[in-house]
Design a protein around this motif. Structure first.
Motif, short mmCIF file in Angstrom:
data_model
loop_
_atom_site.label_atom_id
_atom_site.label_comp_id
_atom_site.label_asym_id
_atom_site.label_seq_id
_atom_site.Cartn_x
_atom_site.Cartn_y
_atom_site.Cartn_z
N MET A 275 0.85 -1.19 0.00
CA MET A 275 0.00 0.00 0.00
C MET A 275 0.89 1.25 0.00
N ASN A 276 0.42 2.30 -0.68
CA ASN A 276 1.18 3.55 -0.74
C ASN A 276 1.21 4.23 0.62
N THR A 277 2.34 4.85 0.92
CA THR A 277 2.38 5.68 2.12
C THR A 277 1.59 6.95 1.80
N PRO A 278 1.09 7.64 2.79
CA PRO A 278 0.31 8.84 2.51
C PRO A 278 1.05 9.85 1.63
N SER A 279 2.36 10.03 1.82
CA SER A 279 3.07 11.01 1.01
C SER A 279 3.15 10.59 -0.46
N LYS A 280 3.31 9.31 -0.73
CA LYS A 280 3.31 8.83 -2.11
C LYS A 280 1.90 8.98 -2.71
N GLN A 281 0.89 8.71 -1.90
CA GLN A 281 -0.50 8.87 -2.34
C GLN A 281 -0.77 10.34 -2.67
N ASP A 282 -0.32 11.24 -1.80
CA ASP A 282 -0.51 12.68 -2.03
C ASP A 282 0.18 13.11 -3.32
N GLU A 283 1.38 12.61 -3.54
CA GLU A 283 2.13 12.96 -4.75
C GLU A 283 1.42 12.42 -5.99
N ARG A 284 0.92 11.22 -5.92
CA ARG A 284 0.20 10.62 -7.06
C ARG A 284 -1.04 11.44 -7.40
N ILE A 285 -1.78 11.86 -6.38
CA ILE A 285 -2.98 12.67 -6.59
C ILE A 285 -2.61 14.01 -7.21
N ALA A 286 -1.55 14.64 -6.72
CA ALA A 286 -1.13 15.96 -7.22
C ALA A 286 -0.80 15.92 -8.70
N LYS A 287 -0.20 14.83 -9.16
CA LYS A 287 0.26 14.72 -10.55
C LYS A 287 -0.80 14.17 -11.50
N MET A 288 -1.90 13.66 -10.95
CA MET A 288 -2.98 13.13 -11.78
C MET A 288 -3.66 14.29 -12.52
N THR A 289 -4.01 14.08 -13.79
CA THR A 289 -4.65 15.15 -14.53
C THR A 289 -6.16 15.15 -14.28
N PHE A 290 -6.69 16.35 -14.15
CA PHE A 290 -8.13 16.52 -13.96
C PHE A 290 -8.88 15.96 -15.17
N ALA A 291 -8.33 16.17 -16.37
CA ALA A 291 -8.98 15.69 -17.60
C ALA A 291 -9.12 14.16 -17.62
N SER A 292 -8.23 13.45 -16.95
CA SER A 292 -8.32 11.99 -16.93
C SER A 292 -9.42 11.51 -15.99
N VAL A 293 -9.78 12.31 -15.02
CA VAL A 293 -10.78 11.93 -14.03
C VAL A 293 -12.17 12.46 -14.41
N TYR A 294 -12.21 13.60 -15.08
CA TYR A 294 -13.48 14.25 -15.40
C TYR A 294 -14.47 13.32 -16.11
N PRO A 295 -14.07 12.56 -17.14
CA PRO A 295 -15.04 11.65 -17.79
C PRO A 295 -15.64 10.62 -16.82
N HIS A 296 -14.85 10.20 -15.84
CA HIS A 296 -15.37 9.26 -14.84
C HIS A 296 -16.41 9.92 -13.96
N TYR A 297 -16.18 11.19 -13.62
CA TYR A 297 -17.18 11.94 -12.86
C TYR A 297 -18.48 12.04 -13.66
N VAL A 298 -18.36 12.40 -14.94
CA VAL A 298 -19.54 12.54 -15.80
C VAL A 298 -20.29 11.21 -15.87
N ASN A 299 -19.57 10.13 -16.12
CA ASN A 299 -20.18 8.81 -16.21
C ASN A 299 -20.90 8.45 -14.91
N LYS A 300 -20.26 8.70 -13.80
CA LYS A 300 -20.82 8.35 -12.49
C LYS A 300 -22.14 9.06 -12.25
N VAL A 301 -22.18 10.37 -12.50
CA VAL A 301 -23.41 11.11 -12.22
C VAL A 301 -24.50 10.81 -13.25
N GLU A 302 -24.12 10.61 -14.51
CA GLU A 302 -25.12 10.32 -15.53
C GLU A 302 -25.76 8.95 -15.34
#
Length: 120
Positions: free
Chosen positions: A1-28
Motif C-alpha cells: 500500500m502507498n504511504t500517505p506522502s506517495k499517495q498525495d504525490e500521485r494525486i497531485a500529478k494526476m490530470t483533472f482531464a483523466s478523471v473528469y469523464p469518470h465523474y460525468v459517467n458516475k453522475v449520468e
C-alpha cells in the motif's frame, strides 16, 4: 500500500482531464446531468465554464487546477468519508481539496439535493 506522502504525490500529478469523464459517467448513470456536475465543480473551484474547460483541454494536474482555484468559503463544511478517509481529517491540503471534489460528486450521484451539496 502507498504511504500517505506517495499517495498525495500521485494525486497531485494526476490530470483533472483523466478523471473528469469518470465523474460525468458516475453522475449520468445515476440520472444526473453533466450540467449538474459542472455546477458543483464551479461552486467548489470558483471557475467559470470557460476556465473549467481550459483546465480540461490543457490536461492540468490537480495541483495546477487547485493552485488556480479560489475554493468556496463553505468548502470546509464538506465532511464525511471518501475513499476510506474522513475528508475533514486529511492533513495534506491538496489531497483534501481533491477529496472534497470526490465527495461532492458522490453526493450528486447519490441524488442529494443541490442546495445540500452546495452547502447553502
Amino acid at each position: 500500500m502507498n504511504t500517505p506522502s506517495k499517495q498525495d504525490e500521485r494525486i497531485a500529478k494526476m490530470t483533472f482531464a483523466s478523471v473528469y469523464p469518470h465523474y460525468v459517467n458516475k453522475v449520468e448513470k445515476k440520472g444526473r446531468t453533466e450540467a449538474d456536475l459542472r455546477k458543483v465543480l464551479q461552486w467548489l473551484t470558483g471557475f467559470t465554464k470557460a476556465k473549467l474547460d481550459k483546465h480540461i483541454k490543457q490536461q492540468s494536474t490537480f495541483e495546477a487546477l487547485f493552485d488556480d482555484a479560489k475554493l468556496h468559503p463553505n468548502a470546509s463544511l464538506i465532511t464525511g468519508v471518501i475513499c476510506g478517509y474522513r475528508v475533514e481529517e486529511i492533513g495534506n491540503p491538496l489531497t483534501q481539496k481533491v477529496r472534497y471534489m470526490d465527495k461532492l460528486v458522490d453526493e450528486l450521484a447519490r441524488g442529494k439535493k443541490m442546495e445540500s451539496i452546495l452547502r447553502s
